[in-house]
Design a protein around this motif. Structure first.
Motif, PDB file in Angstrom:
ATOM      1  N   ARG A 164      -9.756   2.071  -7.050  1.00 23.93           N
ATOM      2  CA  ARG A 164      -8.811   1.413  -7.970  1.00 23.93           C
ATOM      3  C   ARG A 164      -7.408   2.006  -7.847  1.00 23.93           C
ATOM      4  O   ARG A 164      -6.409   1.273  -7.832  1.00 23.93           O
ATOM      5  CB  ARG A 164      -9.289   1.544  -9.412  1.00 23.93           C
ATOM      6  N   ALA A 165      -7.340   3.329  -7.779  1.00 18.07           N
ATOM      7  CA  ALA A 165      -6.037   3.993  -7.660  1.00 18.07           C
ATOM      8  C   ALA A 165      -5.346   3.574  -6.361  1.00 18.07           C
ATOM      9  O   ALA A 165      -4.141   3.267  -6.364  1.00 18.07           O
ATOM     10  CB  ALA A 165      -6.218   5.509  -7.716  1.00 18.07           C
ATOM     11  N   LEU A 166      -6.082   3.533  -5.271  1.00 20.19           N
ATOM     12  CA  LEU A 166      -5.515   3.125  -3.997  1.00 20.19           C
ATOM     13  C   LEU A 166      -5.078   1.655  -4.046  1.00 20.19           C
ATOM     14  O   LEU A 166      -3.987   1.309  -3.596  1.00 20.19           O
ATOM     15  CB  LEU A 166      -6.540   3.334  -2.876  1.00 20.19           C
ATOM     16  N   LEU A 167      -5.908   0.816  -4.605  1.00 23.50           N
ATOM     17  CA  LEU A 167      -5.577  -0.604  -4.720  1.00 23.50           C
ATOM     18  C   LEU A 167      -4.276  -0.804  -5.492  1.00 23.50           C
ATOM     19  O   LEU A 167      -3.408  -1.583  -5.081  1.00 23.50           O
ATOM     20  CB  LEU A 167      -6.717  -1.358  -5.400  1.00 23.50           C
ATOM     21  N   HIS A 168      -4.105  -0.093  -6.590  1.00 28.74           N
ATOM     22  CA  HIS A 168      -2.892  -0.235  -7.396  1.00 28.74           C
ATOM     23  C   HIS A 168      -1.656   0.253  -6.648  1.00 28.74           C
ATOM     24  O   HIS A 168      -0.547  -0.225  -6.908  1.00 28.74           O
ATOM     25  CB  HIS A 168      -3.043   0.479  -8.742  1.00 28.74           C
ATOM     26  N   GLU A 169      -1.824   1.184  -5.724  1.00 34.32           N
ATOM     27  CA  GLU A 169      -0.694   1.634  -4.904  1.00 34.32           C
ATOM     28  C   GLU A 169      -0.323   0.599  -3.843  1.00 34.32           C
ATOM     29  O   GLU A 169       0.841   0.442  -3.504  1.00 34.32           O
ATOM     30  CB  GLU A 169      -1.018   2.976  -4.227  1.00 34.32           C
ATOM     31  N   LEU A 170      -1.327  -0.107  -3.305  1.00 31.02           N
ATOM     32  CA  LEU A 170      -1.091  -1.065  -2.222  1.00 31.02           C
ATOM     33  C   LEU A 170      -0.720  -2.459  -2.712  1.00 31.02           C
ATOM     34  O   LEU A 170      -0.066  -3.213  -1.996  1.00 31.02           O
ATOM     35  CB  LEU A 170      -2.332  -1.172  -1.331  1.00 31.02           C
TER      36      LEU A 170
END
Length: 163
Positions: free
Chosen positions: A127-133
Motif C-alpha cells: 500500500r505504501a509503495l502504491l501510494h508513492e507510485l
C-alpha cells in the motif's frame, strides 16, 4: 524508436501499479480467491510479482529459481521509474523475498500466507509503495473490483495477463 520505448516503459509502470492496486484491494483479493482453485492464492500472487511484474529480480518457479532477466528487459524496467521509485520497488521486493520461506513451508498444508503479521506487513508495504507510485490508487482499485465482480469475470484481463 523513442516513442516505442516510452510506451513500453509506461506499460511496465502500469503493470506494477495495477498489480499493487490489485494486491492491496480486499475486494480484488476476494474475487481472485473465487477464480483460483487452489488454496495457495497468496503464493500465486507473490509468484506473479516475481515472474511477471518485478523485472530486476530473479524469476521463481515451483521448484526453484528460473534465472535472471535480459539486459534489455532490465533497461526498459529502469526507464519506467525514477531512481527514487526504483529504490522503493527494490525495498518492497526485498521485503517480499524475505517472506518466501512462508511459501515454501508445506508442513502446515498447502503453501500459502496465513493471516498473520508477515502477510499484513506485505500488504502494508505494498500500500505504501502504491501510494508513492500512484496519486489515486482507490480509483484503480474500484475499477478492478467492478470488473472482477461482473459475470464472466474470469475472462477479464487481470494483472498477470498484461503483456
Amino acid at each position: 524508436m523513442h516513442d516505442e520505448v516510452t510506451r513500453h516503459a509506461a506499460g511496465i509502470r502500469e503493470r506494477v501499479i495495477v498489480f499493487l492496486a490489485f494486491l492491496t484491494s480486499e475486494a480484488c483479493r476476494d474475487a481472485f480467491r473465487t477464480h483460483v482453485a487452489q488454496p495457495d492464492w497468496a503464493a500465486t500472487l507473490c509468484r506473479i510479482w516475481f515472474d511477471e511484474v518485478y523485472v530486476p529480480g530473479t524469476q521463481y518457479l515451483e521448484d526453484g529459481l528460473k534465472g535472471d532477466r535480459s539486459a534489455a528487459a532490465l533497461r526498459a524496467f529502469e526507464a519506467a521509474f525514477t531512481p527514487e521509485e526504483r529504490a522503493m520497488l527494490e525495498r518492497f521486493h526485498g521485503c517480499l523475498e524475505l517472506r518466501l520461506d512462508l511459501l515454501a513451508n508445506r508442513q502446515h498444508g498447502r503453501a500459502r500466507f496465513p493471516d498473520n503479521d508477515s502477510w499484513r506487513r506485505i500488504l502494508h508495504d505494498a500500500r505504501a509503495l502504491l501510494h508513492e507510485l500512484e496519486p489515486n490508487p482507490e480509483r484503480i482499485q474500484a475499477l478492478l473490483a467492478a470488473l472482477l465482480s461482473q459475470p464472466g469475470g474470469r475472462s477479464l484481463p487481470l494483472p498477470w495477463d498484461a503483456g
